[in-house]
Write a protein that holds these residues in place. Structure first.
Motif, PDB file in Angstrom:
ATOM      1  N   ALA A 203      24.712  19.040  -2.202  1.00  0.00           N
ATOM      2  CA  ALA A 203      24.790  19.955  -1.054  1.00  0.00           C
ATOM      3  C   ALA A 203      24.161  19.316   0.191  1.00  0.00           C
ATOM      4  CB  ALA A 203      24.121  21.283  -1.386  1.00  0.00           C
ATOM      5  N   LYS A 204      23.070  18.586  -0.001  1.00  0.00           N
ATOM      6  CA  LYS A 204      22.453  17.876   1.131  1.00  0.00           C
ATOM      7  C   LYS A 204      23.387  16.786   1.649  1.00  0.00           C
ATOM      8  CE  LYS A 204      17.605  18.682   0.001  1.00  0.00           C
ATOM      9  NZ  LYS A 204      16.327  18.054  -0.435  1.00  0.00           N
ATOM     10  N   ALA A 205      24.019  16.058   0.738  1.00  0.00           N
ATOM     11  CA  ALA A 205      24.972  15.013   1.141  1.00  0.00           C
ATOM     12  C   ALA A 205      26.166  15.629   1.863  1.00  0.00           C
ATOM     13  CB  ALA A 205      25.428  14.219  -0.084  1.00  0.00           C
ATOM     14  N   LEU A 206      26.585  16.783   1.415  1.00  0.00           N
ATOM     15  CA  LEU A 206      27.695  17.492   2.047  1.00  0.00           C
ATOM     16  C   LEU A 206      27.336  17.875   3.482  1.00  0.00           C
ATOM     17  CD1 LEU A 206      30.451  18.865   1.972  1.00  0.00           C
ATOM     18  CD2 LEU A 206      29.368  20.806   0.822  1.00  0.00           C
ATOM     19  N   ALA A 207      26.154  18.437   3.668  1.00  0.00           N
ATOM     20  CA  ALA A 207      25.715  18.815   5.016  1.00  0.00           C
ATOM     21  C   ALA A 207      25.648  17.591   5.922  1.00  0.00           C
ATOM     22  CB  ALA A 207      24.366  19.513   4.956  1.00  0.00           C
ATOM     23  N   LYS A 208      25.102  16.504   5.403  1.00  0.00           N
ATOM     24  CA  LYS A 208      24.974  15.277   6.200  1.00  0.00           C
ATOM     25  C   LYS A 208      26.344  14.725   6.570  1.00  0.00           C
ATOM     26  CE  LYS A 208      22.643  10.868   6.360  1.00  0.00           C
ATOM     27  NZ  LYS A 208      23.037   9.588   5.914  1.00  0.00           N
ATOM     28  N   ALA A 209      27.239  14.656   5.592  1.00  0.00           N
ATOM     29  CA  ALA A 209      28.581  14.133   5.868  1.00  0.00           C
ATOM     30  C   ALA A 209      29.299  14.996   6.904  1.00  0.00           C
ATOM     31  CB  ALA A 209      29.390  14.053   4.572  1.00  0.00           C
ATOM     32  N   ALA A 210      29.152  16.309   6.783  1.00  0.00           N
ATOM     33  CA  ALA A 210      29.806  17.208   7.747  1.00  0.00           C
ATOM     34  C   ALA A 210      29.225  17.010   9.143  1.00  0.00           C
ATOM     35  CB  ALA A 210      29.653  18.654   7.292  1.00  0.00           C
TER      36      ALA A 210
ATOM     37  N   THR B  47      26.962  24.163   8.108  1.00  0.00           N
ATOM     38  CA  THR B  47      26.193  25.410   8.069  1.00  0.00           C
ATOM     39  C   THR B  47      26.149  25.982   6.656  1.00  0.00           C
ATOM     40  OG1 THR B  47      26.680  25.942  10.371  1.00  0.00           O
ATOM     41  CG2 THR B  47      26.097  27.783   8.934  1.00  0.00           C
ATOM     42  N   HIS B  48      27.304  26.047   6.017  1.00  0.00           N
ATOM     43  CA  HIS B  48      27.362  26.607   4.656  1.00  0.00           C
ATOM     44  C   HIS B  48      26.717  25.673   3.632  1.00  0.00           C
ATOM     45  CE1 HIS B  48      29.517  30.269   5.509  1.00  0.00           C
ATOM     46  NE2 HIS B  48      30.302  29.587   6.317  1.00  0.00           N
ATOM     47  N   ALA B  49      26.826  24.370   3.847  1.00  0.00           N
ATOM     48  CA  ALA B  49      26.188  23.421   2.927  1.00  0.00           C
ATOM     49  C   ALA B  49      24.668  23.549   2.999  1.00  0.00           C
ATOM     50  CB  ALA B  49      26.626  21.999   3.253  1.00  0.00           C
ATOM     51  N   LYS B  50      24.140  23.739   4.197  1.00  0.00           N
ATOM     52  CA  LYS B  50      22.683  23.920   4.341  1.00  0.00           C
ATOM     53  C   LYS B  50      22.231  25.213   3.660  1.00  0.00           C
ATOM     54  CE  LYS B  50      22.381  21.293   8.616  1.00  0.00           C
ATOM     55  NZ  LYS B  50      22.201  21.371  10.071  1.00  0.00           N
TER      56      LYS B  50
ATOM     57  N   LEU C 105      20.160  26.750  -3.782  1.00  0.00           N
ATOM     58  CA  LEU C 105      19.977  25.978  -5.006  1.00  0.00           C
ATOM     59  C   LEU C 105      18.565  25.444  -5.201  1.00  0.00           C
ATOM     60  CD1 LEU C 105      23.303  23.908  -5.076  1.00  0.00           C
ATOM     61  CD2 LEU C 105      22.726  25.947  -6.419  1.00  0.00           C
ATOM     62  N   GLU C 106      17.843  25.249  -4.098  1.00  0.00           N
ATOM     63  CA  GLU C 106      16.494  24.702  -4.235  1.00  0.00           C
ATOM     64  C   GLU C 106      15.621  25.636  -5.064  1.00  0.00           C
ATOM     65  OE1 GLU C 106      15.407  23.837  -0.144  1.00  0.00           O
ATOM     66  OE2 GLU C 106      15.678  21.688  -0.561  1.00  0.00           O
ATOM     67  N   GLY C 107      14.941  25.053  -6.017  1.00  0.00           N
ATOM     68  CA  GLY C 107      14.047  25.817  -6.877  1.00  0.00           C
ATOM     69  C   GLY C 107      14.686  26.295  -8.167  1.00  0.00           C
ATOM     70  N   THR C 108      16.015  26.209  -8.268  1.00  0.00           N
ATOM     71  CA  THR C 108      16.656  26.696  -9.493  1.00  0.00           C
ATOM     72  C   THR C 108      16.295  25.841 -10.698  1.00  0.00           C
ATOM     73  OG1 THR C 108      18.699  25.474  -9.018  1.00  0.00           O
ATOM     74  CG2 THR C 108      18.597  27.771  -8.279  1.00  0.00           C
TER      75      THR C 108
ATOM     76  N   LEU D 175      17.153  33.895 -10.503  1.00  0.00           N
ATOM     77  CA  LEU D 175      18.152  32.836 -10.601  1.00  0.00           C
ATOM     78  C   LEU D 175      19.532  33.393 -10.259  1.00  0.00           C
ATOM     79  CD1 LEU D 175      18.821  29.857 -11.442  1.00  0.00           C
ATOM     80  CD2 LEU D 175      19.499  30.852 -13.627  1.00  0.00           C
ATOM     81  N   THR D 176      19.847  34.553 -10.797  1.00  0.00           N
ATOM     82  CA  THR D 176      21.141  35.181 -10.531  1.00  0.00           C
ATOM     83  C   THR D 176      21.313  35.429  -9.035  1.00  0.00           C
ATOM     84  OG1 THR D 176      21.212  36.155 -12.728  1.00  0.00           O
ATOM     85  CG2 THR D 176      22.587  37.188 -11.039  1.00  0.00           C
ATOM     86  N   LYS D 177      20.265  35.879  -8.387  1.00  0.00           N
ATOM     87  CA  LYS D 177      20.318  36.124  -6.939  1.00  0.00           C
ATOM     88  C   LYS D 177      20.605  34.822  -6.190  1.00  0.00           C
ATOM     89  CE  LYS D 177      17.553  38.037  -3.186  1.00  0.00           C
ATOM     90  NZ  LYS D 177      16.267  38.624  -2.797  1.00  0.00           N
ATOM     91  N   LYS D 178      19.931  33.739  -6.582  1.00  0.00           N
ATOM     92  CA  LYS D 178      20.156  32.451  -5.937  1.00  0.00           C
ATOM     93  C   LYS D 178      21.578  31.948  -6.204  1.00  0.00           C
ATOM     94  CE  LYS D 178      16.047  29.821  -5.331  1.00  0.00           C
ATOM     95  NZ  LYS D 178      16.494  29.554  -4.041  1.00  0.00           N
ATOM     96  N   MET D 179      22.057  32.143  -7.428  1.00  0.00           N
ATOM     97  CA  MET D 179      23.408  31.687  -7.764  1.00  0.00           C
ATOM     98  C   MET D 179      24.465  32.476  -6.990  1.00  0.00           C
ATOM     99  SD  MET D 179      23.354  29.113  -9.847  1.00  0.00           S
ATOM    100  CE  MET D 179      22.040  28.557  -8.786  1.00  0.00           C
ATOM    101  N   LYS D 180      24.242  33.764  -6.829  1.00  0.00           N
ATOM    102  CA  LYS D 180      25.184  34.566  -6.030  1.00  0.00           C
ATOM    103  C   LYS D 180      25.194  34.085  -4.587  1.00  0.00           C
ATOM    104  CE  LYS D 180      25.414  38.710  -8.796  1.00  0.00           C
ATOM    105  NZ  LYS D 180      25.378  40.155  -8.820  1.00  0.00           N
ATOM    106  N   ALA D 181      24.021  33.770  -4.063  1.00  0.00           N
ATOM    107  CA  ALA D 181      23.943  33.258  -2.691  1.00  0.00           C
ATOM    108  C   ALA D 181      24.694  31.935  -2.583  1.00  0.00           C
ATOM    109  CB  ALA D 181      22.474  33.087  -2.271  1.00  0.00           C
ATOM    110  N   ALA D 182      24.530  31.068  -3.572  1.00  0.00           N
ATOM    111  CA  ALA D 182      25.247  29.792  -3.561  1.00  0.00           C
ATOM    112  C   ALA D 182      26.759  30.034  -3.622  1.00  0.00           C
ATOM    113  CB  ALA D 182      24.797  28.923  -4.734  1.00  0.00           C
TER     114      ALA D 182
END
Length: 134
Positions: free
Chosen positions: A89-96, A54-57, A63-66, A26-33
């Motif tokens: 995050a998905k909405a952010l990618a779509k809006a961008a 790109t960053h939103a994707k 975040l997926e799986g957390t 989880l910590t690894k995923k959070m750092k990536a986020a």
């Protein structure tokens, strides 16, 4: 037939085990986020929508799986915040991708709120500046 059913059952158990996250994962995923949140803000401010997307994707992937970490600990509010973060995050990618600045701002606000809500309740800063899960 029994061997086939045993193999299917073993596969189901293995895939469930692989989906669960421990605190280190989880910590690894959070750092990536977290590594993508700053660039999302900077790119949005510069109105560089391809960079925001790109960053939103990448944020979605992080975040997926957390939510499985929190489900395993029977913390439904944290599950919801995790799921809300993925949706935002998905909405952010779509809006961008649609070059929708208002949509980007709204999604960033929702993403930040889901992150902050969970961090306020489940994250503790240690004296050395690092964090741990409460």
């Amino acid at each position: 037939m029994k061997k086939l059913l045993a193999g299917v059952a073993a596969g189901a158990v293995l895939s469930t085990m692989l989906m669960a996250l421990d605190e280190k994962e989880l910590t690894k995923k959070m750092k990536a986020a977290g590594e993508h949140m700053g660039p999302i803000r900077k790119s949005a401010q510069a109105q560089s929508m391809p960079d925001v997307a790109t960053h939103a994707k990448a944020m979605v992937q992080a975040l997926e799986g957390t939510e499985t970490f929190w489900k395993d600990r029977n913390l439904p509010q944290a599950v919801k915040w995790s799921e809300d973060g993925v949706v935002a995050a998905k909405a952010l990618a779509k809006a961008a991708e649609e070059n929708n600045a208002d949509g980007v701002r709204a999604a960033m606000s929702k993403l930040g709120a889901s992150c902050k809500s969970c961090h306020d309740v489940h994250r503790e800063k240690l004296p050395d500046g690092t964090y741990k899960i409460k």
